[in-house]
Design a protein around this motif. Structure first.
Motif, PDB file in Angstrom:
ATOM      1  N   LEU A 155       0.852  -1.192   0.000  1.00 21.41           N
ATOM      2  CA  LEU A 155       0.000   0.000   0.000  1.00 21.41           C
ATOM      3  C   LEU A 155       0.887   1.240   0.000  1.00 21.41           C
ATOM      4  O   LEU A 155       1.721   1.427   0.888  1.00 21.41           O
ATOM      5  N   LEU A 156       0.693   2.069  -1.007  1.00 23.92           N
ATOM      6  CA  LEU A 156       1.407   3.335  -1.130  1.00 23.92           C
ATOM      7  C   LEU A 156       0.403   4.459  -0.935  1.00 23.92           C
ATOM      8  O   LEU A 156      -0.634   4.481  -1.598  1.00 23.92           O
ATOM      9  N   SER A 157       0.699   5.387  -0.027  1.00 28.25           N
ATOM     10  CA  SER A 157      -0.263   6.445   0.290  1.00 28.25           C
ATOM     11  C   SER A 157       0.423   7.802   0.314  1.00 28.25           C
ATOM     12  O   SER A 157       1.349   8.019   1.105  1.00 28.25           O
ATOM     13  N   GLU A 158      -0.047   8.711  -0.555  1.00 30.99           N
ATOM     14  CA  GLU A 158       0.472  10.075  -0.527  1.00 30.99           C
ATOM     15  C   GLU A 158      -0.015  10.810   0.715  1.00 30.99           C
ATOM     16  O   GLU A 158       0.734  11.575   1.322  1.00 30.99           O
ATOM     17  N   ARG A 159      -1.254  10.567   1.107  1.00 36.26           N
ATOM     18  CA  ARG A 159      -1.817  11.253   2.290  1.00 36.26           C
ATOM     19  C   ARG A 159      -1.021  10.913   3.545  1.00 36.26           C
ATOM     20  O   ARG A 159      -0.732  11.778   4.367  1.00 36.26           O
ATOM     21  N   GLU A 160      -0.620   9.639   3.676  1.00 40.46           N
ATOM     22  CA  GLU A 160       0.162   9.221   4.842  1.00 40.46           C
ATOM     23  C   GLU A 160       1.659   9.386   4.612  1.00 40.46           C
ATOM     24  O   GLU A 160       2.450   9.295   5.551  1.00 40.46           O
ATOM     25  N   GLY A 161       2.050   9.600   3.354  1.00 41.85           N
ATOM     26  CA  GLY A 161       3.465   9.783   3.040  1.00 41.85           C
ATOM     27  C   GLY A 161       4.310   8.555   3.306  1.00 41.85           C
ATOM     28  O   GLY A 161       5.438   8.672   3.807  1.00 41.85           O
ATOM     29  N   CYS A 162       3.778   7.369   2.961  1.00 42.15           N
ATOM     30  CA  CYS A 162       4.507   6.155   3.305  1.00 42.15           C
ATOM     31  C   CYS A 162       4.190   5.013   2.344  1.00 42.15           C
ATOM     32  O   CYS A 162       3.229   5.070   1.570  1.00 42.15           O
ATOM     33  N   LEU A 163       5.027   3.982   2.424  1.00 46.75           N
ATOM     34  CA  LEU A 163       4.819   2.716   1.735  1.00 46.75           C
ATOM     35  C   LEU A 163       4.756   1.622   2.792  1.00 46.75           C
ATOM     36  O   LEU A 163       5.622   1.553   3.669  1.00 46.75           O
ATOM     37  N   LYS A 164       3.734   0.766   2.708  1.00 48.21           N
ATOM     38  CA  LYS A 164       3.568  -0.327   3.661  1.00 48.21           C
ATOM     39  C   LYS A 164       3.490  -1.648   2.907  1.00 48.21           C
ATOM     40  O   LYS A 164       3.079  -1.681   1.750  1.00 48.21           O
ATOM     41  N   TYR A 165       3.863  -2.722   3.601  1.00 50.26           N
ATOM     42  CA  TYR A 165       3.503  -4.030   3.066  1.00 50.26           C
ATOM     43  C   TYR A 165       3.047  -4.929   4.204  1.00 50.26           C
ATOM     44  O   TYR A 165       3.453  -4.767   5.355  1.00 50.26           O
ATOM     45  N   PHE A 166       2.162  -5.866   3.850  1.00 44.61           N
ATOM     46  CA  PHE A 166       1.520  -6.740   4.825  1.00 44.61           C
ATOM     47  C   PHE A 166       1.833  -8.189   4.489  1.00 44.61           C
ATOM     48  O   PHE A 166       1.826  -8.582   3.320  1.00 44.61           O
ATOM     49  N   THR A 167       2.100  -8.993   5.515  1.00 43.05           N
ATOM     50  CA  THR A 167       2.431 -10.394   5.268  1.00 43.05           C
ATOM     51  C   THR A 167       1.200 -11.214   4.915  1.00 43.05           C
ATOM     52  O   THR A 167       1.306 -12.249   4.262  1.00 43.05           O
ATOM     53  N   LYS A 168      -0.003 -10.731   5.314  1.00 42.97           N
ATOM     54  CA  LYS A 168      -1.245 -11.414   4.977  1.00 42.97           C
ATOM     55  C   LYS A 168      -2.232 -10.412   4.398  1.00 42.97           C
ATOM     56  O   LYS A 168      -2.224  -9.236   4.770  1.00 42.97           O
ATOM     57  N   GLN A 169      -3.098 -10.905   3.522  1.00 46.50           N
ATOM     58  CA  GLN A 169      -4.069 -10.035   2.858  1.00 46.50           C
ATOM     59  C   GLN A 169      -4.953  -9.302   3.852  1.00 46.50           C
ATOM     60  O   GLN A 169      -5.285  -8.133   3.674  1.00 46.50           O
ATOM     61  N   ASP A 170      -5.379  -9.998   4.922  1.00 49.15           N
ATOM     62  CA  ASP A 170      -6.319  -9.407   5.875  1.00 49.15           C
ATOM     63  C   ASP A 170      -5.632  -8.820   7.095  1.00 49.15           C
ATOM     64  O   ASP A 170      -6.297  -8.468   8.077  1.00 49.15           O
ATOM     65  N   ALA A 171      -4.289  -8.725   7.058  1.00 48.76           N
ATOM     66  CA  ALA A 171      -3.568  -8.184   8.211  1.00 48.76           C
ATOM     67  C   ALA A 171      -3.915  -6.716   8.414  1.00 48.76           C
ATOM     68  O   ALA A 171      -4.018  -5.947   7.458  1.00 48.76           O
ATOM     69  N   LYS A 172      -4.109  -6.334   9.669  1.00 51.43           N
ATOM     70  CA  LYS A 172      -4.444  -4.943   9.988  1.00 51.43           C
ATOM     71  C   LYS A 172      -3.190  -4.092  10.184  1.00 51.43           C
ATOM     72  O   LYS A 172      -3.202  -2.892   9.910  1.00 51.43           O
ATOM     73  N   GLU A 173      -2.122  -4.719  10.667  1.00 52.20           N
ATOM     74  CA  GLU A 173      -0.890  -3.987  10.903  1.00 52.20           C
ATOM     75  C   GLU A 173       0.152  -4.378   9.852  1.00 52.20           C
ATOM     76  O   GLU A 173       0.328  -5.560   9.558  1.00 52.20           O
ATOM     77  N   PRO A 174       0.841  -3.397   9.286  1.00 53.08           N
ATOM     78  CA  PRO A 174       1.836  -3.711   8.253  1.00 53.08           C
ATOM     79  C   PRO A 174       3.111  -4.297   8.852  1.00 53.08           C
ATOM     80  O   PRO A 174       3.439  -4.043  10.014  1.00 53.08           O
ATOM     81  N   LYS A 175       3.809  -5.069   8.040  1.00 50.85           N
ATOM     82  CA  LYS A 175       5.126  -5.576   8.445  1.00 50.85           C
ATOM     83  C   LYS A 175       6.117  -4.434   8.499  1.00 50.85           C
ATOM     84  O   LYS A 175       6.980  -4.367   9.387  1.00 50.85           O
ATOM     85  N   ILE A 176       6.041  -3.539   7.513  1.00 57.30           N
ATOM     86  CA  ILE A 176       6.869  -2.334   7.535  1.00 57.30           C
ATOM     87  C   ILE A 176       5.998  -1.135   7.183  1.00 57.30           C
ATOM     88  O   ILE A 176       4.980  -1.269   6.512  1.00 57.30           O
ATOM     89  N   ASN A 177       6.430   0.018   7.642  1.00 54.45           N
ATOM     90  CA  ASN A 177       5.772   1.282   7.327  1.00 54.45           C
ATOM     91  C   ASN A 177       6.890   2.295   7.121  1.00 54.45           C
ATOM     92  O   ASN A 177       7.506   2.754   8.081  1.00 54.45           O
ATOM     93  N   VAL A 178       7.189   2.602   5.870  1.00 53.86           N
ATOM     94  CA  VAL A 178       8.376   3.383   5.537  1.00 53.86           C
ATOM     95  C   VAL A 178       7.986   4.756   5.004  1.00 53.86           C
ATOM     96  O   VAL A 178       7.139   4.861   4.107  1.00 53.86           O
ATOM     97  N   LYS A 179       8.598   5.792   5.525  1.00 53.14           N
ATOM     98  CA  LYS A 179       8.350   7.144   5.029  1.00 53.14           C
ATOM     99  C   LYS A 179       8.837   7.254   3.588  1.00 53.14           C
ATOM    100  O   LYS A 179       9.899   6.747   3.222  1.00 53.14           O
ATOM    101  N   ILE A 180       8.064   7.935   2.785  1.00 57.37           N
ATOM    102  CA  ILE A 180       8.317   7.987   1.344  1.00 57.37           C
ATOM    103  C   ILE A 180       9.625   8.697   1.005  1.00 57.37           C
ATOM    104  O   ILE A 180      10.256   8.406  -0.014  1.00 57.37           O
ATOM    105  N   ASP A 181      10.096   9.603   1.867  1.00 59.33           N
ATOM    106  CA  ASP A 181      11.292  10.383   1.529  1.00 59.33           C
ATOM    107  C   ASP A 181      12.593   9.616   1.750  1.00 59.33           C
ATOM    108  O   ASP A 181      13.659  10.091   1.356  1.00 59.33           O
TER     109      ASP A 181
END
Length: 378
Positions: A155-181
């Motif tokens: 998931l890439l979000s300009e509003r949140e300014g970050c890139l996330k990825y999830f280990t499972k499709q229905d996971a609520k919390e991302p494995k990583i949450n990285v600032k876009i800069d």
């Protein structure tokens, strides 16, 4: 009949010699010797192969070996690279990466298809799949420990300014949450072993972390790449409101300056040289045991000449560490010397050229801060 052929060839050469047609319309390679008789552009051999895969849009012919009739020559004369680019490249977003002949196949193919097949840049304000500030989907990601590629939701979000990825499709919390800069992305098909392989790197605690992904669709993976650039561009526009668009564009994703194997020894310079994979990302020289490692085993900061950094061909006399490769390089820093060996003289000269290009550039205030961190860490 022969006279007609000669007349057509003379006319073709006149159009071909125009300055606007001296570079490939798609990748910028000099001296293109192919052309599209339906689009009116002059292209190189490599790009002609991509055009050949979209025959409903483009019919390609050799300028040297194929016959061109009067009507086709007149069509080329009426169009040419400048006129055609004015139509198909009229509204390219500033963040969109326009590949050159040095770039990989998937980037060049999707650039050509975006222009001529999908006509993404012919209308102002056109909604594009990488321009709406959010992108969600599945990418195949290489596992850090097991080396297997498994589907992961990104998931890439300009509003949140970050890139996330999830280990499972229905996971609520991302494995990583990285600032876009702090993200970089660069295509690495050979390293990853997939024609659509993309390497995403980011800084974590001022150390570089690598993620290797691919998608079966070339269009999808290039859309991800340009979506990252789009979000970065708009984030930096807010962060640096007085910077010009071109200044911000130059701060988006970048290719590595040089990668490959070298041998290195430790700080005492008496240890045996060990083969490592090196990546020069501007002023960060990182080395890995394996090219697909998630984290570097170590990093070396490469500063500027005016701050006491230099690169020298060869190793210091009396170097004691055992090495199997004999083309040495010495990086001199204010604190110590780093010794490397290359397998061939060509590798040695290419690395020296890359290091020299970095060392000859003045350091920015941000790079002084990075240098201070490296010194503190050591």
């Amino acid at each position: 009949m022969a006279g007609g052929n000669e007349r057509s060839m003379r006319a073709l050469k006149e159009v071909w010699k125009r300055a606007e047609n001296s570079l490939c319309a798609d990748c910028g390679k000099p001296d293109p010797d192919w052309a599209s008789s339906t689009l009116g552009v002059f292209i190189c051999l490599s790009c002609s192969g991509i055009h050949r895969n979209i025959p409903s849009i483009s019919k390609v012919k050799s300028l040297k070996m194929d016959h061109w009739d009067d009507a086709q020559v007149q069509f080329l004369a009426k169009h040419g690279n400048a006129v055609t680019k004015a139509t198909y490249e009229a509204h390219i977003p500033i963040y969109y990466y326009q590949p050159t002949y040095n770039d990989c196949q998937v980037l060049r193919e999707q650039w050509i298809r975006a222009k001529y097949e999908r006509k993404e840049f012919t209308e102002p304000g056109k909604q594009l799949p990488y321009s709406d500030g959010v992108k969600e989907g599945i990418l195949w990601k290489r596992g850090r420990d097991n080396g297997q590629f498994l589907p992961r939701k990104f998931l890439l979000s300009e509003r949140e300014g970050c890139l996330k990825y999830f280990t499972k499709q229905d996971a609520k919390e991302p494995k990583i949450n990285v600032k876009i800069d702090v993200i970089n992305a660069t295509f690495q098909p050979e390293k990853i072993g997939n024609p659509n392989g993309l390497q995403i790197t980011y800084l974590k605690d001022n150390k570089t972390r690598n993620i290797f992904v691919y998608h079966e669709s070339g269009k999808e993976v290039v859309d991800w790449f340009n979506a990252i650039r789009s979000v970065q561009f708009h984030y930096l526009k807010v962060a640096f409101p007085i910077a010009s668009d071109n200044e911000i564009k130059n701060r988006l994703t970048r290719n590595f300056l040089k990668e490959g194997y070298m041998e290195k020894t430790g700080p005492k310079q008496r240890e045996a040289f060990k083969k490592r994979w090196f990546t020069l990302d501007h002023r960060r020289l990182m080395y890995f045991k394996d090219p697909l490692d998630a984290f570097a085993k170590g990093e070396v900061f490469v500063g500027s000449r005016e701050n006491g950094y230099s690169v020298q061909k060869g190793l210091p006399s009396g170097t004691q560490g055992n090495f199997s490769w004999h083309y040495g390089i010495t990086i001199v820093t204010p604190d110590r010397e780093y010794l490397f060996t290359c397998e061939t003289e060509t590798d040695q000269l290419e690395w020296i050229k890359a290091f020299t290009s970095v060392i000859n550039q003045a350091m920015t205030p941000q790079e002084y801060a990075i240098e201070a961190y490296f010194k503190f860490k050591s």
